[in-house]
Design an enzyme around this catalytic site. Structure first.
Site, PDB file in Angstrom:
ATOM      1  N   LYS A  16     -17.145  58.590 -26.785  1.00  0.00           N
ATOM      2  CA  LYS A  16     -16.198  59.676 -27.071  1.00  0.00           C
ATOM      3  C   LYS A  16     -15.376  59.337 -28.320  1.00  0.00           C
ATOM      4  O   LYS A  16     -15.350  58.181 -28.756  1.00  0.00           O
ATOM      5  CB  LYS A  16     -15.284  59.897 -25.861  1.00  0.00           C
ATOM      6  CG  LYS A  16     -14.469  58.680 -25.462  1.00  0.00           C
ATOM      7  CD  LYS A  16     -13.851  58.852 -24.075  1.00  0.00           C
ATOM      8  CE  LYS A  16     -13.038  57.628 -23.697  1.00  0.00           C
ATOM      9  NZ  LYS A  16     -12.610  57.658 -22.285  1.00  0.00           N
ATOM     10  N   ARG A  20      -5.414  61.768 -12.635  1.00  0.00           N
ATOM     11  CA  ARG A  20      -5.706  62.552 -13.835  1.00  0.00           C
ATOM     12  C   ARG A  20      -6.533  63.778 -13.479  1.00  0.00           C
ATOM     13  O   ARG A  20      -6.052  64.890 -13.545  1.00  0.00           O
ATOM     14  CB  ARG A  20      -6.396  61.655 -14.865  1.00  0.00           C
ATOM     15  CG  ARG A  20      -6.482  62.243 -16.241  1.00  0.00           C
ATOM     16  CD  ARG A  20      -6.845  61.210 -17.300  1.00  0.00           C
ATOM     17  NE  ARG A  20      -8.181  60.631 -17.138  1.00  0.00           N
ATOM     18  CZ  ARG A  20      -8.689  59.719 -17.974  1.00  0.00           C
ATOM     19  NH1 ARG A  20      -7.981  59.291 -19.004  1.00  0.00           N
ATOM     20  NH2 ARG A  20      -9.897  59.229 -17.774  1.00  0.00           N
ATOM     21  N   CYS A  45       3.157  54.219 -47.460  1.00  0.00           N
ATOM     22  CA  CYS A  45       3.131  55.592 -47.974  1.00  0.00           C
ATOM     23  C   CYS A  45       1.878  56.306 -47.454  1.00  0.00           C
ATOM     24  O   CYS A  45       1.073  55.726 -46.728  1.00  0.00           O
ATOM     25  CB  CYS A  45       3.133  55.597 -49.500  1.00  0.00           C
ATOM     26  SG  CYS A  45       4.420  54.567 -50.215  1.00  0.00           S
ATOM     27  N   MET A  46       1.700  57.550 -47.848  1.00  0.00           N
ATOM     28  CA  MET A  46       0.556  58.321 -47.366  1.00  0.00           C
ATOM     29  C   MET A  46      -0.779  57.695 -47.800  1.00  0.00           C
ATOM     30  O   MET A  46      -1.720  57.617 -47.024  1.00  0.00           O
ATOM     31  CB  MET A  46       0.652  59.768 -47.865  1.00  0.00           C
ATOM     32  CG  MET A  46      -0.404  60.671 -47.259  1.00  0.00           C
ATOM     33  SD  MET A  46      -0.319  62.351 -47.888  1.00  0.00           S
ATOM     34  CE  MET A  46       1.118  62.980 -47.058  1.00  0.00           C
TER      35      MET A  46
HETATM   36  C1  LIG Z   1     -12.735  56.378 -21.750  1.00  0.00           C
HETATM   37  C2  LIG Z   1     -13.308  56.219 -20.407  1.00  0.00           C
HETATM   38  C3  LIG Z   1     -14.071  55.083 -20.098  1.00  0.00           C
HETATM   39  C4  LIG Z   1     -14.206  53.896 -21.013  1.00  0.00           C
HETATM   40  O1  LIG Z   1     -13.024  53.113 -20.939  1.00  0.00           O
HETATM   41  P1  LIG Z   1     -12.971  51.676 -21.640  1.00  0.00           P
HETATM   42  O2  LIG Z   1     -11.672  51.119 -21.190  1.00  0.00           O
HETATM   43  O3  LIG Z   1     -12.992  51.935 -23.114  1.00  0.00           O
HETATM   44  O4  LIG Z   1     -14.148  50.926 -21.185  1.00  0.00           O
HETATM   45  C5  LIG Z   1     -14.712  55.057 -18.869  1.00  0.00           C
HETATM   46  N1  LIG Z   1     -14.569  56.062 -17.979  1.00  0.00           N
HETATM   47  C6  LIG Z   1     -13.801  57.149 -18.235  1.00  0.00           C
HETATM   48  C7  LIG Z   1     -13.689  58.224 -17.211  1.00  0.00           C
HETATM   49  C8  LIG Z   1     -13.132  57.262 -19.443  1.00  0.00           C
HETATM   50  O5  LIG Z   1     -12.377  58.335 -19.691  1.00  0.00           O
END
Ligand SMILES: *Cc1c(COP(=O)(O)O)cnc(C)c1O
Length: 375
Positions: free
Chosen positions: A38, A132, A314-315
């Protein structure tokens, strides 16, 4: 190697990625690796990373959303791709057409999905303590009942269940117990289903932290994110030996000058020279994702030595103290990575402004070309 502008760039070491993967394979044992790619592969560049992982035999990929899933599908036509988070149900057709597995967060959500399209593959998300997303129940029995209700929805292909740990990166005793309970909850739920002859192919809960500190082969998949990129789930707790950071961040010296006592450097005049000094300007700034919160705090590496940032970032540029450094225009500056005997990690930078290495690498902006090092 493709031409790129040598102003500010990120070097992505494929050999380091490869060696991290072989360490992960050892830790994962009989669990299959699900590479978490991701956020543009944590800022490392999804395309190249996915190609490389697929060549290394990785068959499962995880992403956060449909856009990312479709990108990864383009790179890896044969892989399994799981969307960990929410997809608006009206996109169910895209999921099915592209053979993408969707995380299912509730029964209502599942009913919406099948309204739009039948045949979507999914894994059901269980909230065992992250707070979550996912099914949230007091007992595995109740949870298993609701899973059965979802499995019975006509037109949905349920292939697994999964959960996410909240504190698997902690060595605190209370937190370890918390993770124990999360793990037991999902395994008990899975067991109840199995005893009723509901055999789901997957149950998974391992993230990087649990893979490092409490690997459990009962998790059919190991969702490896941050350790694949060679960073620490919880700096400064150590990760298993041998993991190497994959990303380095570099820029060049654009200007070197002598300053007198009392001269000011950068916006806000926060830095005033207290003696005669030599100051170099470097071609990177906060628009490149190098946080302004590192102003006057972080070091960079130049000619194998640490140099402190002077005044506000800075930028597009920042200034460093090179009084004791033989700096000249065109020299390469390492902001993350190794130069000689010195190393600065993304985790070290993160600790300077109260964040985590994840945010540092994800934050390196689009303007910074990713350069892949193959040797
Ligand atoms: C991002 C994520 C992971 C990976 O987490 P790491 O700590 O980078 O290994 C695994 N499972 C879910 C549901 C996540 O959102």
């Amino acid at each position: 190697m493709k031409q790129y502008l040598k102003r500010a760039w990120a070097e992505i070491s494929l050999p380091n990625l490869e060696s991290n993967i072989s360490l992960i394979k050892k830790l994962a044992g009989s669990s299959d690796i699900m590479a978490v790619v991701k956020a543009d592969a944590y800022g490392h560049g999804e395309g190249e990373i996915c190609h490389f992982l697929e060549k290394s035999g990785i068959k499962y990929f995880a992403v956060s959303n449909l856009d990312e899933a479709l990108q990864v599908r383009g790179f890896c036509p044969e892989s399994e791709i799981l969307i960990l988070g929410y997809t608006p149900p009206e996109y169910a057709g895209y999921l099915a057409e592209n053979n993408i597995i969707q995380g299912v967060l509730s029964k209502d959500y599942a009913l919406e999905l099948v309204k739009y399209h039948k045949g979507v593959r999914c894994h059901i998300k269980i909230d065992t303590g992250m707070g979550r997303i996912g099914l949230k129940y007091d007992t595995p029995q109740e949870c298993a009942e609701e899973i059965k209700n979802i499995i019975n929805i006509d037109g949905l292909e349920v292939e697994g269940i999964y959960t996410h740990f909240a504190v698997a990166d902690s060595d605190d005793e209370d937190n370890i117990k918390y993770t124990d309970r999360q793990e037991k909850f999902i395994l008990d739920t899975y067991d109840i289903l199995r005893k009723q002859n509901i055999n789901l192919r997957h149950v998974h809960f391992m993230n990087s932290a649990s893979l490092c500190y409490r690997a459990n082969p009962a998790s059919t998949l190991a969702r490896a994110g941050i350790i694949m990129y060679g960073l620490c789930p919880n700096y400064p707790l150590p990760i298993p030996e041998g993991f190497k950071p994959v990303m380095s961040l570099k820029a060049v010296v654009s200007h070197v000058k002598a300053v007198k006592k009392g001269d000011c450097i950068s916006y806000g005049r926060t830095f005033v020279a207290d003696r005669e000094m030599k100051i170099a300007t470097v071609t990177i700034g906060y628009a490149d994702g190098y946080s302004r919160l590192l102003s006057s705090k972080a070091d960079v590496l130049l000619n194998g030595k640490r140099c402190r940032i002077t005044g506000r970032i800075c930028m597009d540029q920042l200034m460093i103290d090179v009084t004791d450094n033989d700096a000249k225009e065109g020299d390469i500056v390492t902001l993350i990575g190794t130069d000689g005997n010195e190393t600065i990690t993304a985790d070290e930078l993160a600790s300077l402004y109260n964040t985590i290495g994840y945010e540092v690498v994800c934050g390196i902006s689009k303007r910074v070309p990713r350069v892949y090092i193959e040797k």
